[in-house]
Design a protein around this motif. Structure first.
Motif, mmCIF file in Angstrom:
data_model
loop_
_atom_site.group_PDB
_atom_site.id
_atom_site.type_symbol
_atom_site.label_atom_id
_atom_site.label_comp_id
_atom_site.label_asym_id
_atom_site.label_seq_id
_atom_site.Cartn_x
_atom_site.Cartn_y
_atom_site.Cartn_z
ATOM 1 N N TYR A 2 0.844 -1.193 0.000
ATOM 2 C CA TYR A 2 0.000 0.000 0.000
ATOM 3 C C TYR A 2 0.878 1.240 0.000
ATOM 4 C CZ TYR A 2 -4.329 -2.470 1.122
ATOM 5 O OH TYR A 2 -5.425 -3.274 1.085
ATOM 6 N N ARG A 3 0.414 2.258 -0.694
ATOM 7 C CA ARG A 3 1.099 3.550 -0.697
ATOM 8 C C ARG A 3 0.224 4.546 0.046
ATOM 9 N NH1 ARG A 3 2.292 7.459 -5.860
ATOM 10 N NH2 ARG A 3 3.268 9.109 -4.633
ATOM 11 N N PHE A 4 0.809 5.162 1.077
ATOM 12 C CA PHE A 4 0.099 6.163 1.859
ATOM 13 C C PHE A 4 0.523 7.571 1.474
ATOM 14 C CE2 PHE A 4 0.393 2.298 4.417
ATOM 15 C CZ PHE A 4 -0.948 2.026 4.572
ATOM 16 N N ALA A 11 4.388 -2.932 3.215
ATOM 17 C CA ALA A 11 4.523 -4.213 2.510
ATOM 18 C C ALA A 11 4.069 -5.310 3.465
ATOM 19 C CB ALA A 11 5.958 -4.435 2.070
ATOM 20 N N ILE A 12 3.077 -6.083 3.048
ATOM 21 C CA ILE A 12 2.419 -7.045 3.925
ATOM 22 C C ILE A 12 2.426 -8.438 3.303
ATOM 23 C CG2 ILE A 12 0.220 -7.620 5.032
ATOM 24 C CD1 ILE A 12 -0.503 -4.637 4.762
ATOM 25 N N TRP A 13 2.673 -9.445 4.122
ATOM 26 C CA TRP A 13 2.534 -10.843 3.705
ATOM 27 C C TRP A 13 1.041 -11.141 3.668
ATOM 28 C CZ3 TRP A 13 6.005 -14.133 1.866
ATOM 29 C CH2 TRP A 13 5.710 -15.497 1.831
ATOM 30 N N MET A 14 0.523 -11.550 2.547
ATOM 31 C CA MET A 14 -0.922 -11.710 2.346
ATOM 32 C C MET A 14 -1.417 -13.095 2.778
ATOM 33 S SD MET A 14 -2.111 -8.858 1.202
ATOM 34 C CE MET A 14 -3.633 -9.286 0.392
ATOM 35 N N GLN A 15 -1.017 -13.516 3.948
ATOM 36 C CA GLN A 15 -1.415 -14.807 4.493
ATOM 37 C C GLN A 15 -1.964 -14.587 5.905
ATOM 38 O OE1 GLN A 15 1.806 -17.637 5.058
ATOM 39 N NE2 GLN A 15 0.460 -19.275 4.370
ATOM 40 N N CYS A 16 -3.182 -15.045 6.148
ATOM 41 C CA CYS A 16 -3.832 -14.840 7.440
ATOM 42 C C CYS A 16 -3.001 -15.434 8.577
ATOM 43 C CB CYS A 16 -5.225 -15.471 7.432
ATOM 44 S SG CYS A 16 -6.147 -15.180 8.960
ATOM 45 N N ALA A 17 -2.902 -14.687 9.667
ATOM 46 C CA ALA A 17 -2.144 -15.135 10.834
ATOM 47 C C ALA A 17 -2.881 -16.232 11.607
ATOM 48 C CB ALA A 17 -1.866 -13.946 11.755
#
Length: 73
Positions: A2-4, A11-17
């Protein structure tokens, strides 16, 4: 990712915790299709059953290039 702003990215790992399902993007939040956990666009949990935030990665900017350090948790 995402750009704010010009100098603020997430930058996010797209895997549910919770149980590792791939997340769906819905506007400014991420949702797990398996059990309904939700996260904001910085990876912070907003709704369970997950009980921890998503894995994120440091983002640095050098001139016009973005670098995501995948080695750090």
């Amino acid at each position: 990712m995402y750009r704010f702003s010009d100098k603020d990215y997430s930058a996010i790992w797209m895997q549910c915790a919770h149980q590792g399902a791939e997340l769906n993007v819905s506007g400014d939040y991420l949702q797990c299709p398996a059990h309904g956990s939700e996260y904001d666009n910085r990876g912070q949990i907003t709704n369970g059953p997950a009980d921890r935030n998503l894995r994120t990665f440091p983002v640095t900017i050098n001139k016009n290039e973005l670098f995501i350090d995948l080695r750090k948790i």
